[in-house]
Design a protein around this motif. Structure first.
Motif, PDB file in Angstrom:
ATOM      1  N   ILE A  36      97.409  71.074  57.872  1.00  0.00           N
ATOM      2  CA  ILE A  36      96.524  71.113  57.163  1.00  0.00           C
ATOM      3  C   ILE A  36      96.756  72.666  56.172  1.00  0.00           C
ATOM      4  O   ILE A  36      96.654  72.311  55.151  1.00  0.00           O
ATOM      5  CB  ILE A  36      95.191  71.092  57.524  1.00  0.00           C
ATOM      6  N   TRP A  91      95.328  61.040  45.880  1.00  0.00           N
ATOM      7  CA  TRP A  91      94.494  62.091  47.177  1.00  0.00           C
ATOM      8  C   TRP A  91      93.509  61.895  48.202  1.00  0.00           C
ATOM      9  O   TRP A  91      93.953  61.497  49.071  1.00  0.00           O
ATOM     10  CB  TRP A  91      95.138  63.836  46.361  1.00  0.00           C
ATOM     11  N   ASP A 108      94.098  60.777  52.660  1.00  0.00           N
ATOM     12  CA  ASP A 108      93.480  61.937  52.777  1.00  0.00           C
ATOM     13  C   ASP A 108      92.216  61.011  54.052  1.00  0.00           C
ATOM     14  O   ASP A 108      92.010  61.228  54.796  1.00  0.00           O
ATOM     15  CB  ASP A 108      92.336  62.918  52.388  1.00  0.00           C
ATOM     16  N   THR A 117     100.355  63.996  52.182  1.00  0.00           N
ATOM     17  CA  THR A 117      99.336  63.210  53.092  1.00  0.00           C
ATOM     18  C   THR A 117     100.181  62.225  53.404  1.00  0.00           C
ATOM     19  O   THR A 117      99.821  61.660  54.974  1.00  0.00           O
ATOM     20  CB  THR A 117      97.939  62.988  52.405  1.00  0.00           C
ATOM     21  N   ARG A 145      99.828  67.206  47.421  1.00  0.00           N
ATOM     22  CA  ARG A 145      99.033  67.091  48.754  1.00  0.00           C
ATOM     23  C   ARG A 145      98.925  64.783  48.720  1.00  0.00           C
ATOM     24  O   ARG A 145      98.913  64.710  49.424  1.00  0.00           O
ATOM     25  CB  ARG A 145      97.374  66.865  48.118  1.00  0.00           C
ATOM     26  N   LEU A 147      94.474  59.530  56.483  1.00  0.00           N
ATOM     27  CA  LEU A 147      95.114  60.700  57.586  1.00  0.00           C
ATOM     28  C   LEU A 147      93.992  59.975  58.143  1.00  0.00           C
ATOM     29  O   LEU A 147      93.874  60.464  59.529  1.00  0.00           O
ATOM     30  CB  LEU A 147      95.019  61.678  56.215  1.00  0.00           C
ATOM     31  N   ASN A 148      92.056  60.410  57.818  1.00  0.00           N
ATOM     32  CA  ASN A 148      91.621  60.704  58.903  1.00  0.00           C
ATOM     33  C   ASN A 148      91.178  59.361  59.512  1.00  0.00           C
ATOM     34  O   ASN A 148      91.336  59.476  60.688  1.00  0.00           O
ATOM     35  CB  ASN A 148      89.868  60.400  57.980  1.00  0.00           C
ATOM     36  N   ASP A 205      98.116  72.752  51.858  1.00  0.00           N
ATOM     37  CA  ASP A 205      97.695  72.954  51.173  1.00  0.00           C
ATOM     38  C   ASP A 205      98.209  74.617  50.832  1.00  0.00           C
ATOM     39  O   ASP A 205      98.508  74.497  49.345  1.00  0.00           O
ATOM     40  CB  ASP A 205      96.008  73.620  51.844  1.00  0.00           C
TER      41      ASP A 205
END
Length: 141
Positions: free
Chosen positions: A93, A49, A53, A125, A121, A56-57, A97
Motif C-alpha cells: 500500500i 480507483w 480498491d 491496484t 492507483r 482489492l479489499n 501510494d
C-alpha cells in the motif's frame, strides 16, 4: 472589519451549498464514459480507483482466507502464510501510494496531477488484484 462583515454571508452561503451535497449531485451527472472537463476526468479517475480498491479489499479477504487455510494444515514450523500476506499487503500500500505520487510529478502543480495519481492507483491496484486472485485460487486453479 467591514469587508469581513460583508463577506461572511457570502462565505456562509457557499458553505451551505457545499455541506448540503450540491457537489455530490453535480458529480452524479458526470458521464464517465465521456468526461469532458478536467474536473470530470479527475472525478472519473477517482471513481475508477475506488472501484479497483473495492475489488482489492474483496479479493484480499479471499486470499487471506486461503492463506489461513494453508496455515491450518501446515505443521507449526512451516506456518506463516497469513502473516506473509498481511505483511506484503502492508508494504504494498505505501509502495503504491508513493509510486503514484511520483507519477503525479509529471504534471506537478497542474490540474492533471490528481488525475494521473488516481489513474496510477487504479492501474497498480488492478494489477495487485490479479496477484491476489492467484493466491486465492491456490495451485492448480
Amino acid at each position: 472589519m467591514k469587508i469581513l462583515a460583508r463577506a461572511l454571508p457570502v462565505l456562509a452561503g457557499a458553505a451551505c451549498i457545499i455541506l448540503t451535497g450540491w457537489p455530490a449531485q453535480a458529480q452524479s451527472a458526470v458521464d464517465c464514459r465521456n468526461p469532458v472537463s478536467q474536473v470530470e476526468m479527475t472525478y472519473c479517475a477517482e471513481q475508477d480507483w475506488l472501484e479497483a480498491d473495492a475489488a482489492l479489499n474483496t479479493v484480499y479477504g479471499l486470499a487471506m482466507a486461503k492463506m489461513r487455510e494453508t496455515d491450518g494444515y501446515l505443521p507449526d514450523n512451516l506456518k506463516g502464510a497469513a502473516d506473509a500476506l498481511r505483511d506484503a499487503q502492508r508494504a504494498w500500500i505505501p509502495y503504491r501510494d508513493k509510486a503514484c505520487a511520483a507519477y503525479g510529478y509529471l504534471a506537478r502543480g497542474g490540474t492533471l496531477e490528481p488525475q494521473l495519481i488516481y489513474s496510477c492507483r487504479a492501474d497498480l491496484t488492478r494489477s495487485r488484484v490479479g496477484e491476489l486472485e492467484e493466491l486465492a485460487g491456490g495451485l492448480g486453479n
